[in-house]
Design a protein around this motif. Structure first.
Motif, PDB file in Angstrom:
ATOM      1  N   UNK A 317       0.760  -1.333  -0.033  1.00 50.68           N
ATOM      2  CA  UNK A 317      -0.022   0.175   0.000  1.00 50.68           C
ATOM      3  C   UNK A 317       0.905   1.456   0.034  1.00 50.68           C
ATOM      4  N   UNK A 318       1.908   1.357   0.565  1.00 49.50           N
ATOM      5  CA  UNK A 318       2.929   2.254   0.717  1.00 49.50           C
ATOM      6  C   UNK A 318       3.490   2.700  -0.628  1.00 49.50           C
ATOM      7  N   UNK A 319       3.796   1.446  -1.396  1.00 48.23           N
ATOM      8  CA  UNK A 319       4.185   1.514  -2.784  1.00 48.23           C
ATOM      9  C   UNK A 319       3.102   2.372  -3.663  1.00 48.23           C
ATOM     10  N   UNK A 320       1.953   1.613  -3.571  1.00 47.09           N
ATOM     11  CA  UNK A 320       0.900   2.308  -4.222  1.00 47.09           C
ATOM     12  C   UNK A 320       0.787   3.885  -3.914  1.00 47.09           C
ATOM     13  N   UNK A 321       1.000   4.052  -2.616  1.00 50.69           N
ATOM     14  CA  UNK A 321       0.972   5.762  -2.292  1.00 50.69           C
ATOM     15  C   UNK A 321       1.866   6.471  -2.796  1.00 50.69           C
ATOM     16  N   UNK A 322       3.069   5.737  -3.043  1.00 49.51           N
ATOM     17  CA  UNK A 322       4.115   6.597  -3.648  1.00 49.51           C
ATOM     18  C   UNK A 322       3.781   6.869  -5.439  1.00 49.51           C
ATOM     19  N   UNK A 323       3.303   5.741  -5.949  1.00 48.46           N
ATOM     20  CA  UNK A 323       2.667   6.005  -7.286  1.00 48.46           C
ATOM     21  C   UNK A 323       1.607   7.033  -7.326  1.00 48.46           C
ATOM     22  N   UNK A 324       0.781   7.192  -6.426  1.00 53.29           N
ATOM     23  CA  UNK A 324      -0.293   8.006  -6.318  1.00 53.29           C
ATOM     24  C   UNK A 324       0.170   9.527  -6.292  1.00 53.29           C
ATOM     25  N   UNK A 325       1.183   9.503  -5.088  1.00 53.47           N
ATOM     26  CA  UNK A 325       1.615  10.850  -4.650  1.00 53.47           C
ATOM     27  C   UNK A 325       2.567  11.501  -5.660  1.00 53.47           C
TER      28      UNK A 325
END
Length: 492
Positions: A317-325
């Motif tokens: 989920x943190x990796x997904x947040x990186x791609x989002x932010x």
């Protein structure tokens, strides 16, 4: 079959087999057996820190390893040999494998060790719903007592007068006290490879069980841990639950003192560097590069079992947040995640493994393009492929909720080809030695972990190289053989 666990076994000085001067006791031994359809047995030797450590004392040291039979192949091998395995199967080591009844073993191992003690020390319970200690727990606890008594009986029988006994981990917390009753002449040590729970969490256990666990370990002359933090937590529990006195050197209760020790197990640099450049690793490295695609893409690597404490889902989920932010990373970074199934006989672990796959698919569906797969997930255990990932990692993500040590955090900097930034949970035991040179994270903070991944990915090459060098030095300060010898010397 094992001795009656309800009857303390006396010193076996007259048995003719009490010759071992150094004894190692652990749930898993250095060899396992497969059972063929025709009844044939095939032996497979294992590795790890204990195997490396015990090899440091030499074949002529009058040592024996006492372990449990884990499956039908092991049980059949133990029955055919009266538990004393052929040295041709064990690499020359004396090994006694205990044929503990499967029902007793299952209740002790899955019911107590992995579903209660592991959860307590790693703070894994959802406390509005669990734990709930009723009749089934008491049945399983009786099995845990019997399982520990079987080890105590075997050690008492095998040990020479005044021998040194090194008991390993949360599976065998009661053994030191039981063995002290059977053989007061022995020098007994216990080593915990897990964290130790803080007092308030440890007291989730029934009061009598909490006392029994602590008294069992205080039967040792020396109780050792991976970090000072875990040793202090054990001492706090002994003080709060038993009223023991905590001294500079240990824990005193009822006229005797158990000394406390800290031995931060490190990576085996020579083995890792040699193994990481063998042909099968090179083959897997080429295959991973092809999967990743694009020579300029950055690589975030994690290598874990799908163990609840490893926190794989929040890492994804943190990796997904990186791609989002940070949309600038889309197409430019790949998360190589190895999540090897663990304890799949427990439903909660099966569910967690499925959730890892679900979140991976969700990320790839949301962000992937025909030329870029954001997350490459492998679930089949492959040590050579893990080493290949270590070599190509730009960033290693190690974010456990709580971990006794975490050797992955120590291995990656040793093997990395071009230098690797380490994003490391402050709740990993490895943080005590590596935190100064890592990017530290709160394992529950997804936004914070995403920011840490960005920081690690944008770290200047010279800084990353310097940090990798310091991480590798700290990670290899106490290699497995010295780790074992230091404990033995301290016990003597």
């Amino acid at each position: 079959m094992v001795a009656n666990p309800s009857v303390p076994g006396p010193a076996a000085a007259g048995s003719g087999r009490s010759t071992a001067r150094i004894l190692l006791a652990s749930n898993r031994g250095p060899v396992s057996y497969g059972l063929g359809d025709d009844g044939s047995l095939s032996a497979k030797r294992g590795g790890g820190g204990l195997v490396s450590g015990l090899s440091a004392i030499g074949a002529d040291a009058e040592a024996i390893w006492v372990c449990a039979a884990l499956g039908e192949g092991d049980r059949e091998a133990a029955r055919r040999t009266d538990g004393h395995l052929p040295t041709a199967d064990t690499g020359g080591r004396r090994v006694r494998m205990l044929d503990i009844p499967a029902e007793t073993f299952g209740a002790a191992y899955n019911g107590i060790a992995n579903s209660v003690l592991w959860f307590v020390h790693h703070l894994l319970y959802q406390t509005p719903f669990e734990p709930s200690f009723g009749p089934e727990f008491r049945r399983q606890w009786a099995a845990y007592e019997a399982y520990n008594a079987a080890f105590a009986d075997a050690l008492a029988e095998e040990a020479a007068e005044g021998a040194a006994v090194l008991v390993q981990d949360y599976h065998l917390c009661l053994v030191p006290g039981m063995l002290r009753e059977r053989r007061p002449d022995l020098r007994i040590g216990h080593f915990s490879h897990t964290p130790w729970a803080p007092v308030d969490y440890f007291r989730l256990l029934p009061d009598d069980v909490a006392r029994q666990l602590l008294l069992g370990m205080l039967g040792a002359d020396r109780a050792a841990f991976l970090t000072r933090r875990w040793a202090d937590a054990f001492a706090d529990c002994a003080s709060a639950v038993l009223g023991a006195e905590v001294t500079d050197g240990g824990v005193a209760l009822a006229g005797r003192t158990t000394r406390l020790g800290v031995h931060g197990l490190g990576a085996d640099a020579d083995f890792l560097r040699r193994r990481a450049h063998e042909p099968d690793v090179d083959e897997r490295l080429a295959a991973l590069r092809e999967q990743i695609g694009g020579a300029d893409r950055k690589v975030v690597v994690r290598v874990d079992r799908t163990e609840l404490s490893k926190n794989i889902v929040r890492g994804l989920r943190a990796f997904r947040q990186l791609l989002t932010d940070r949309p600038e990373w889309r197409g430019r970074v790949v998360h190589v995640a190895f999540a090897y199934p663990s304890r799949q006989d427990l439903a909660v672990y099966r569910d967690y493994t499925a959730e890892v796959q679900r979140v991976t698919d969700e990320i790839n569906s949301a962000f992937g393009t025909p030329g870029w797969q954001p997350v490459i997930l492998h679930v089949k255990d492959d040590f050579a492929r893990s080493l290949a990932a270590y070599r190509l990692a730009d960033v290693a993500l190690v974010n456990p909720i709580r971990d006794g040590m975490n050797l992955v955090a120590k291995e990656v900097p040793v093997v990395s080809d071009a230098g690797c930034a380490l994003v490391l949970s402050r709740e990993a035991g490895a943080h005590e030695a590596l935190g100064e040179h890592a990017v530290s994270v709160n394992p529950y903070d997804i936004d914070g972990t995403a920011r840490a991944l960005h920081e690690a990915l944008t770290m200047p090459e010279d800084e990353r190289a310097e940090r990798t060098k310091r991480l590798a030095a700290a990670a290899t300060a106490l290699p497995p053989q010295q780790w074992f010898l230091d404990q033995l010397a301290a016990l003597r």
